[in-house]
Write an enzyme that holds these catalytic residues in place. Structure first.
Site, short mmCIF file in Angstrom:
data_model
loop_
_atom_site.label_atom_id
_atom_site.label_comp_id
_atom_site.label_asym_id
_atom_site.label_seq_id
_atom_site.Cartn_x
_atom_site.Cartn_y
_atom_site.Cartn_z
N ASN A 11 -38.08 -108.41 84.57
CA ASN A 11 -37.93 -107.52 83.43
C ASN A 11 -38.19 -108.31 82.15
O ASN A 11 -37.36 -109.10 81.71
CB ASN A 11 -36.53 -106.92 83.42
CG ASN A 11 -36.30 -105.98 82.24
OD1 ASN A 11 -37.23 -105.60 81.54
ND2 ASN A 11 -35.05 -105.60 82.03
N LYS A 13 -38.35 -107.18 79.21
CA LYS A 13 -37.64 -106.56 78.09
C LYS A 13 -38.60 -106.44 76.90
O LYS A 13 -39.79 -106.21 77.10
CB LYS A 13 -36.36 -107.32 77.77
CG LYS A 13 -35.45 -107.47 79.00
CD LYS A 13 -34.11 -108.04 78.67
CE LYS A 13 -33.27 -108.16 79.93
NZ LYS A 13 -31.90 -108.65 79.65
N HIS A 99 -30.53 -99.72 83.04
CA HIS A 99 -30.19 -101.07 82.59
C HIS A 99 -29.06 -101.00 81.56
O HIS A 99 -29.00 -100.07 80.75
CB HIS A 99 -31.41 -101.76 81.99
CG HIS A 99 -31.24 -103.24 81.84
ND1 HIS A 99 -30.51 -103.79 80.81
CD2 HIS A 99 -31.67 -104.28 82.60
CE1 HIS A 99 -30.52 -105.11 80.93
NE2 HIS A 99 -31.22 -105.43 82.01
N GLU A 101 -28.51 -102.48 78.89
CA GLU A 101 -28.91 -102.45 77.48
C GLU A 101 -29.19 -101.02 77.04
O GLU A 101 -28.90 -100.64 75.90
CB GLU A 101 -30.12 -103.35 77.27
CG GLU A 101 -29.76 -104.82 77.40
CD GLU A 101 -30.93 -105.72 77.74
OE1 GLU A 101 -30.69 -106.92 77.94
OE2 GLU A 101 -32.06 -105.23 77.84
N GLU A 171 -26.08 -105.79 88.14
CA GLU A 171 -26.16 -106.76 87.05
C GLU A 171 -24.86 -106.76 86.26
O GLU A 171 -24.65 -105.88 85.42
CB GLU A 171 -27.32 -106.42 86.11
CG GLU A 171 -28.69 -106.48 86.75
CD GLU A 171 -29.79 -106.49 85.70
OE1 GLU A 171 -30.62 -107.39 85.73
OE2 GLU A 171 -29.81 -105.59 84.84
N GLY A 177 -28.17 -112.60 80.20
CA GLY A 177 -28.63 -113.35 79.03
C GLY A 177 -27.59 -114.26 78.42
O GLY A 177 -27.79 -114.79 77.33
N SER A 217 -28.61 -113.64 84.55
CA SER A 217 -28.87 -115.07 84.37
C SER A 217 -29.30 -115.74 85.66
O SER A 217 -28.84 -116.84 86.01
CB SER A 217 -27.65 -115.77 83.76
OG SER A 217 -27.36 -115.27 82.48
#
Length: 253
Positions: A11, A13, A99, A101, A171, A177, A217
């Protein structure tokens, strides 16, 4: 138990330029990749066609391209959105949905994500569907309740056949991240809980056949150990998918 094919998603992003994406894809095209792994990379929407075109002449034919989002309605007056039929028209077969985010920053609900997932599958796409918990949920010991609530919204709208088009990506939000990563045991335990929920609430067949990826990560250093776990069927990789380390992660199976 069935043999589930190892899967690695990348991904990108909101990262990349024409030059950067060409460099990434050139590296993948020339790499000695594990041909037993299914690989899907997901650049920003602007670069979907470009990325797909770059891949066509590479030696690794097991790499596909995914969109990072799709809308749950057909073509029409929805400024800024992308329809399922438009992705199909471009030859894109995959999309990432759910996701964290998009859940957290853009406020997408479990139900809305489920609706988009159903629309994508009905339109012929395959879906990398994401779930995961924030740090306070992990610390409270209620991770399983949190993630199974997310997957329950999806299960309400999918048929048994639909599940053949879904790859689940677990996730943990606190590990995306941040440089933090769930321990191997934490990842395996949550994947096992998700699989047991599917067996109980959907079917044993779906539970056995659905691939569950770990994301958060992921690096070339931790991927080898994670890949040994019986319920970890691959990875959804963020930042490392922009680097040569992604090749090592693909080959960690």
């Amino acid at each position: 138990m069935c043999a589930r094919k190892f899967f690695v998603g990348g991904n990108f992003k909101m990262n990349g330029s024409l030059a950067q994406i060409k460099g990434i894809v050139d590296g993948l095209n020339s790499a000695d990749l594990n041909q037993n792994a299914e690989v899907v990379i997901s650049p920003p929407a602007l670069y979907l066609a470009y990325t797909k075109d770059l891949l066509k002449d590479g030696k690794n034919k097991n790499i596909e391209v995914a969109a990072q989002n799709v809308f749950n309605k057909g073509n029409g007056a929805f400024t800024g959105e992308i329809s399922v039929s438009q992705l199909s028209d471009l030859g894109i077969n995959w999309v990432i949905l759910g996701h964290s985010e998009r859940r957290q920053i853009l406020g997408e609900s479990d139900e809305f994500i489920a609706s988009k997932t159903k629309a994508a599958i009905d339109g012929g796409l395959q879906v990398i569907w994401c779930c995961g918990e924030p740090l306070e949920i992990r610390e409270a010991g209620t991770t399983t309740d949190y993630v199974t609530k997310q997957i329950a919204a999806l299960a309400k709208v999918l048929s048994p056949e639909d599940w053949t088009k879904v790859v689940i990506a677990y996730e943990p939000i606190w590990a995306i991240g941040t440089g933090k990563v769930a321990t191997t045991q934490q990842a395996q335990d949550t994947h096992k809980d998700l699989r047991e929920w599917l067996a109980k609430n959907v079917s044993e067949k779906v539970a056995n056949e659905t691939r569950i990826l770990y994301g958060g990560s992921v690096t070339d250093e931790n991927s080898k150990e994670l890949a040994t776990q019986p319920d970890v069927d691959g990875f959804l990789v963020g930042g490392a998918s922009l680097k040569p380390a992604f090749i090592k992660i693909v080959n960690s199976a």
